[in-house]
Design a protein around this motif. Structure first.
Motif, PDB file in Angstrom:
ATOM      1  N   PRO A  83      10.065   2.608  11.724  1.00  0.00           N
ATOM      2  CA  PRO A  83       9.665   2.719  13.130  1.00  0.00           C
ATOM      3  C   PRO A  83      10.794   2.504  14.124  1.00  0.00           C
ATOM      4  N   LEU A  84      10.554   2.984  15.336  1.00  0.00           N
ATOM      5  CA  LEU A  84      11.432   2.763  16.488  1.00  0.00           C
ATOM      6  C   LEU A  84      10.583   2.076  17.550  1.00  0.00           C
ATOM      7  N   PHE A  85      11.020   0.906  18.010  1.00  0.00           N
ATOM      8  CA  PHE A  85      10.240   0.181  19.003  1.00  0.00           C
ATOM      9  C   PHE A  85      11.176  -0.653  19.877  1.00  0.00           C
ATOM     10  N   LYS A  93      15.742   0.509  15.762  1.00  0.00           N
ATOM     11  CA  LYS A  93      15.464   1.377  14.615  1.00  0.00           C
ATOM     12  C   LYS A  93      15.397   0.449  13.417  1.00  0.00           C
ATOM     13  N   ASP A  94      14.180   0.211  12.928  1.00  0.00           N
ATOM     14  CA  ASP A  94      13.921  -0.907  12.036  1.00  0.00           C
ATOM     15  C   ASP A  94      14.042  -0.530  10.565  1.00  0.00           C
ATOM     16  N   GLU A  95      15.270  -0.572  10.067  1.00  0.00           N
ATOM     17  CA  GLU A  95      15.535  -0.220   8.673  1.00  0.00           C
ATOM     18  C   GLU A  95      15.163  -1.328   7.691  1.00  0.00           C
ATOM     19  N   ARG A  96      14.685  -2.454   8.213  1.00  0.00           N
ATOM     20  CA  ARG A  96      14.172  -3.519   7.340  1.00  0.00           C
ATOM     21  C   ARG A  96      12.988  -3.032   6.516  1.00  0.00           C
ATOM     22  N   ARG A  97      12.312  -1.980   6.993  1.00  0.00           N
ATOM     23  CA  ARG A  97      11.057  -1.547   6.367  1.00  0.00           C
ATOM     24  C   ARG A  97      11.281  -0.736   5.091  1.00  0.00           C
ATOM     25  N   ASP A 220      10.973  10.261  17.038  1.00  0.00           N
ATOM     26  CA  ASP A 220      10.154   9.199  17.627  1.00  0.00           C
ATOM     27  C   ASP A 220      10.403   9.018  19.119  1.00  0.00           C
ATOM     28  N   LEU A 221      11.633   9.247  19.553  1.00  0.00           N
ATOM     29  CA  LEU A 221      11.947   9.098  20.972  1.00  0.00           C
ATOM     30  C   LEU A 221      11.584  10.357  21.750  1.00  0.00           C
ATOM     31  N   GLY A 222      11.541  11.488  21.063  1.00  0.00           N
ATOM     32  CA  GLY A 222      11.291  12.756  21.736  1.00  0.00           C
ATOM     33  C   GLY A 222      12.501  13.258  22.482  1.00  0.00           C
ATOM     34  N   ASP A 223      13.661  12.667  22.184  1.00  0.00           N
ATOM     35  CA  ASP A 223      14.881  12.983  22.924  1.00  0.00           C
ATOM     36  C   ASP A 223      16.042  12.318  22.185  1.00  0.00           C
TER      37      ASP A 223
END
Length: 378
Positions: A83-85, A93-97, A220-223
């Motif tokens: 995810p990106l949050f 950008k959560d590469e922990r997942r 995810d950002l759309g840009d």
């Protein structure tokens, strides 16, 4: 689609190889430089491909058309699709997942897939932690043997995980001896997934896996964000992301690329930029470093090239800087490995120096989970 390999510095072409020695021409000139995949995108309908990707379940292999292994032969543990949050004032950008808790899983899914497809029996890697764990996990998933060359400083948790995945640990007296051990055993181990020649990068095919981080950020950002900041050691992920953004630009999916910011524990890239050098210098070792994932005292020509091509920069940091940033992430509910707090350190530094505008969006790539380095938690 894969034409071959190309040197990131001089552009020389080469055939796909199993070694990690880099460009022979640049090495002869005293400036070791990496080889990356050279894809022929002629005839690819970028918008149509992007639309096709958008209809697939998110994940690394949902982008299979631009990866150098047949998807049906992929070794996968459902990596990617992270995810990106927003947290702590940056986009995370959560590469922990990823399956083993770090972005290394993108590298080893593609590298081990390619190794198995080409008949390798053993995957070998030099690592202080995350790469070794990931290599052992993906080798196990592929039915291959794995050897992780490390030092006595390797965290007990990482050692235990390598062994749990069936990997063999071998120990060098220091970081430099790890490379020597890889070189000495290269015939036996066949595929060396990270560098055996300093200061070059890792196996080109693994770098391809990191491209998918860029694809996912744009999805995810759309840009395209204005800035992408990431912890950098050899710069495999840094280059992989840049290749991904460049491909999206070439395919007409995006109209620009971001500024790439390398966050380093030693100011090797920082000095190279200041001195207009071709090769980042070796920085005198100041002693023990907690941020072991970015503890190499010499950066690569590849990372320097990404910074220059993207109009980015480098930010040097201390362990204390990283601890403060990791604590801020923690207060936002995001538990990061010490090195993974680097993107937040960079965002703070750039804002302090007025190198970011209020409207600039910064994606901080969090490369690994706090649990991957429990010794730095207090």
């Amino acid at each position: 689609m894969l034409r071959g390999l190309r040197c990131v510095r001089c552009g020389t072409s080469a055939e796909p190889r199993h070694d990690t020695l880099g460009c022979s021409r640049c090495r002869a000139q005293g400036v070791p430089s990496a080889l990356v995949a050279d894809l022929d995108l002629t005839g690819v309908d970028g918008p149509a491909l992007w639309d096709e990707w958008s209809r697939r379940r998110p994940g690394l292999w949902s982008h299979r058309e631009l990866l150098p292994v047949e998807a049906g032969k992929a070794v996968t543990l459902a990596e990617g699709g992270t995810p990106l949050f927003e947290a702590a004032g940056v986009l995370v950008k959560d590469e922990r997942r990823n399956p083993t808790g770090s972005f290394k899983d993108r590298f080893f899914s593609t590298a081990v897939s390619w190794a198995r497809q080409h008949g390798a029996a053993t995957v070998a890697v030099a690592s202080s932690g995350n790469a070794g764990v990931s290599a052992a996990a993906y080798a196990a998933a592929a039915g291959l043997e794995s050897v992780v060359v490390t030092t006595e400083e390797m965290d007990a948790t990482a050692r235990g995980l390598v062994r749990r995945f069936g990997g063999e640990l071998r120990f060098g007296s220091d970081a430099e001896q790890r490379w020597a051990i890889l070189r000495e055993n290269s015939d036996e181990w066949a595929v060396l997934t990270n560098t055996s020649a300093v200061p070059v990068s890792s196996l080109w095919v693994g770098i391809e896996g990191y491209k998918t981080i860029a694809y996912e950020i744009v999805r995810d950002l759309g840009d395209v964000p204005e800035v992408v900041a990431a912890p950098v050691s050899r710069g495999d992920g840094f280059m992989g992301m840049w290749l991904g953004f460049q491909e999206l630009l070439a395919l007409g999916v995006v109209s620009r690329t971001p500024r790439m910011v390398a966050v380093e524990r030693y100011p090797s890239l920082t000095r190279a930029l200041r001195e207009d050098a071709d090769l980042p210098p070796v920085v005198d070792d100041p002693g023990p470093v907690e941020a072991t994932s970015i503890s190499n005292p010499q950066a690569t020509a590849m990372s320097l090239r990404v910074i220059r091509e993207s109009g980015g920069t480098a930010v040097a940091c201390t362990d204390a800087d990283l601890h403060r940033a990791a604590e801020r992430f923690g207060r936002a509910g995001v538990g990061v490995e010490l090195s993974s707090a680097a993107g937040l350190v960079a965002a703070d530094a750039l804002r302090r120096d007025s190198r970011l505008s209020p409207a600039d969006r910064v994606v901080a790539v969090v490369t690994a989970h706090a649990a991957n380095q429990p010794g730095t938690l207090s």
